[in-house]
Design a protein around this motif. Sequence first.
Motif, PDB file in Angstrom:
ATOM      1  N   GLN A  67       0.615  -1.160  -0.376  1.00 49.86           N
ATOM      2  CA  GLN A  67       0.103   0.091   0.215  1.00 49.86           C
ATOM      3  C   GLN A  67       1.060   1.344   0.350  1.00 49.86           C
ATOM      4  N   LYS A  68       1.768   1.251   0.706  1.00 51.25           N
ATOM      5  CA  LYS A  68       3.085   2.526   0.876  1.00 51.25           C
ATOM      6  C   LYS A  68       3.707   2.215  -0.491  1.00 51.25           C
ATOM      7  N   LEU A  69       3.693   1.383  -1.228  1.00 52.96           N
ATOM      8  CA  LEU A  69       4.743   1.325  -2.340  1.00 52.96           C
ATOM      9  C   LEU A  69       3.993   2.494  -3.735  1.00 52.96           C
ATOM     10  N   GLU A  70       2.515   1.515  -3.508  1.00 55.10           N
ATOM     11  CA  GLU A  70       1.359   2.551  -4.692  1.00 55.10           C
ATOM     12  C   GLU A  70       1.124   3.785  -4.018  1.00 55.10           C
ATOM     13  N   ALA A  71       1.072   4.278  -3.140  1.00 48.80           N
ATOM     14  CA  ALA A  71       1.437   5.224  -2.106  1.00 48.80           C
ATOM     15  C   ALA A  71       2.366   6.531  -3.626  1.00 48.80           C
ATOM     16  N   ALA A  72       3.366   5.313  -2.815  1.00 50.01           N
ATOM     17  CA  ALA A  72       4.702   6.095  -3.315  1.00 50.01           C
ATOM     18  C   ALA A  72       4.033   6.306  -5.033  1.00 50.01           C
ATOM     19  N   ARG A  73       4.769   5.052  -5.194  1.00 46.25           N
ATOM     20  CA  ARG A  73       4.242   5.601  -7.164  1.00 46.25           C
ATOM     21  C   ARG A  73       2.980   6.297  -7.400  1.00 46.25           C
ATOM     22  N   GLY A  78       2.250  12.236  -9.843  1.00 41.44           N
ATOM     23  CA  GLY A  78       1.852  13.461 -10.235  1.00 41.44           C
ATOM     24  C   GLY A  78       2.759  14.385  -9.478  1.00 41.44           C
ATOM     25  N   LEU A  79       4.667  14.255  -9.435  1.00 41.45           N
ATOM     26  CA  LEU A  79       5.634  15.240  -9.224  1.00 41.45           C
ATOM     27  C   LEU A  79       6.617  15.407 -10.792  1.00 41.45           C
TER      28      LEU A  79
END
Length: 125
Positions: A67-73, A78-79
């Motif tokens: 879940q953290k990896l997907e949020a980071a991706r 976005g960046l």
Amino acid sequence: MIGRIALVASLVFAPSVLAPAGARAQDVPGIEICTVEKTMERRTSCLQSNVDFLQKTITKLSADHQQKLEAARAQIEGLKATVAGLQKTVDDLQAAQKKAAEDLKKKADAPPAKDGSPPVKDGGK
């Protein structure tokens, strides 16, 4: 007075002190030391409980990290979009600046414009 307080306190706290330790404890999942078990059945059950606990923990941690990896991706994407937009803005500004510099150069190189008045002659009186 102090005697009454002591009597009330002993009546309030006595049940919790007199209750057997096993009645107050809860079975909290975790790693147990299985070598203290005497019979093979209990030792095997203890080891299986440890394996189950570890598998559940690994599964939970894996899901959390995914879940953290997907949020980071998602944040990275976005960046990237923001950087692309900013790069386009910089390119547009540089093109406009270059065009303005070229326009100024053309004006400086162009001959002076005639305004329709006769030219002034030197020494003619």
